[in-house]
Design an enzyme around this catalytic site. Structure first.
Site, PDB file in Angstrom:
ATOM      1  N   LYS A  90       0.863  -1.180   0.000  1.00 38.71           N
ATOM      2  CA  LYS A  90       0.000   0.000   0.000  1.00 38.71           C
ATOM      3  C   LYS A  90       0.901   1.232   0.000  1.00 38.71           C
ATOM      4  O   LYS A  90       1.794   1.365   0.854  1.00 38.71           O
ATOM      5  CB  LYS A  90      -0.865  -0.027   1.253  1.00 38.71           C
ATOM      6  CG  LYS A  90      -2.182   0.681   1.121  1.00 38.71           C
ATOM      7  CD  LYS A  90      -2.995   0.366   2.370  1.00 38.71           C
ATOM      8  CE  LYS A  90      -4.321   1.039   2.386  1.00 38.71           C
ATOM      9  NZ  LYS A  90      -4.966   0.905   3.687  1.00 38.71           N
TER      10      LYS A  90
HETATM   11  C1  E4P Z   1      -8.369   1.886   3.774  1.00 36.52           C
HETATM   12  O1  E4P Z   1      -7.585   1.109   3.290  1.00 36.52           O
HETATM   13  C2  E4P Z   1      -8.170   2.568   5.066  1.00 36.52           C
HETATM   14  O2  E4P Z   1      -7.491   1.694   5.935  1.00 36.52           O
HETATM   15  C3  E4P Z   1      -9.448   2.926   5.764  1.00 36.52           C
HETATM   16  O3  E4P Z   1     -10.590   2.529   5.061  1.00 36.52           O
HETATM   17  C4  E4P Z   1      -9.512   4.284   6.356  1.00 36.52           C
HETATM   18  O4  E4P Z   1     -10.756   4.480   6.958  1.00 36.52           O
HETATM   19  P1  E4P Z   1     -11.050   5.610   8.049  1.00 36.52           P
HETATM   20  O5  E4P Z   1     -11.358   6.873   7.321  1.00 36.52           O
HETATM   21  O6  E4P Z   1     -12.241   5.089   8.791  1.00 36.52           O
HETATM   22  O7  E4P Z   1      -9.823   5.727   8.909  1.00 36.52           O
END
Ligand code: E4P
Length: 221
Positions: A90
């Site tokens: 990522k």
């Molecule tokens: C995606 O890969 C992220 O880990 C995640 O969905 C972030 O979500 P949040 O806005 O609830 O922190």
């Protein structure tokens, strides 16, 4: 639309995996820190816990700012669990992240470009070869923008431009988000365990079960 789970919590991952609905896992630095465990160890535990998924996202750390630093971290991450084919790197949506994405894609490593908030960012990531892009709809809704609309536009663009990058709808907060991104054309929705539970529930299902149980108690034994 497929389901990924958005957590570094092993119990939640195992519970969702047992349900048979899971195609992948996404983590991020905040989710890992919340668990109070060593990053690489937890990624290895996750990879071992969900062998039959297509992807487990491990994010380069915030310490990696240049493409070279991101690639160096990625090169360590891809060795975890004996070079597990499911590991997906990522990367942040930055110019350095795009450069690292192109490099890793050419090496055959799966990538997920994260923190996408515009169609143009998604297009850049797709052109850099990203396997996945992660638009954060909940965080857009938080600032009074329309996160689902962003997912719909990216899906339309990828269709028109014939791009095979998959859209992971991320930052999903509730069941209505899930329904709407599925209809908008997201390939995947990554959701917390609490939302998976909510998806399975309806008051009439509970009432129906209760009535069956009460009637069954009067059955001829
Ligand atoms: C995606 O890969 C992220 O880990 C995640 O969905 C972030 O979500 P949040 O806005 O609830 O922190």
């Amino acid at each position: 639309m497929k389901f990924f789970i958005d957590t570094a919590n092993l119990d939640d991952i195992q519970k969702a995996y047992k349900m048979g609905i899971l195609s992948g896992v996404t983590t991020n630095p905040s989710l890992v820190v919340k668990e109070g465990v060593k990053f690489e160890d937890r990624i290895e535990e996750i990879l071992k816990a969900v062998p039959e998924v297509e992807s487990v996202s491990a994010e380069v750390t915030p310490d990696a700012v240049t493409a070279e630093q991101m690639i160096a971290e990625a090169n360590e991450l891809i060795k975890i669990n004996g070079g597990d084919k499911n590991i997906t790197i990522k990367l942040p949506m930055t110019l350095a992240g795009l450069e690292a994405c192109r490099y890793l894609t050419k090496k055959g490593v799966k990538t997920n470009v994260t923190l996408i908030f515009t169609v143009n960012q998604a297009l850049l990531a797709a052109r850099a070869g990203a396997t996945y892009v992660s638009p954060f709809l909940g965080r857009l809704d938080d600032i009074s923008e329309d996160g689902v609309q962003l997912v719909a536009k990216i899906a339309e663009l990828f269709r028109v431009a014939n791009l095979d990058t998959q859209i992971i709808a991320a930052s999903v907060r509730h069941p209505d988000h899930v329904t709407r991104v599925a209809l908008a054309g997201a390939h995947i929705s990554t959701i917390p365990y609490s939302v998976i539970e909510q998806l399975s529930k309806h008051p009439l299902t509970d009432q129906g079960l209760d009535k069956f149980a009460k009637d069954w108690a009067k059955s001829v034994k």
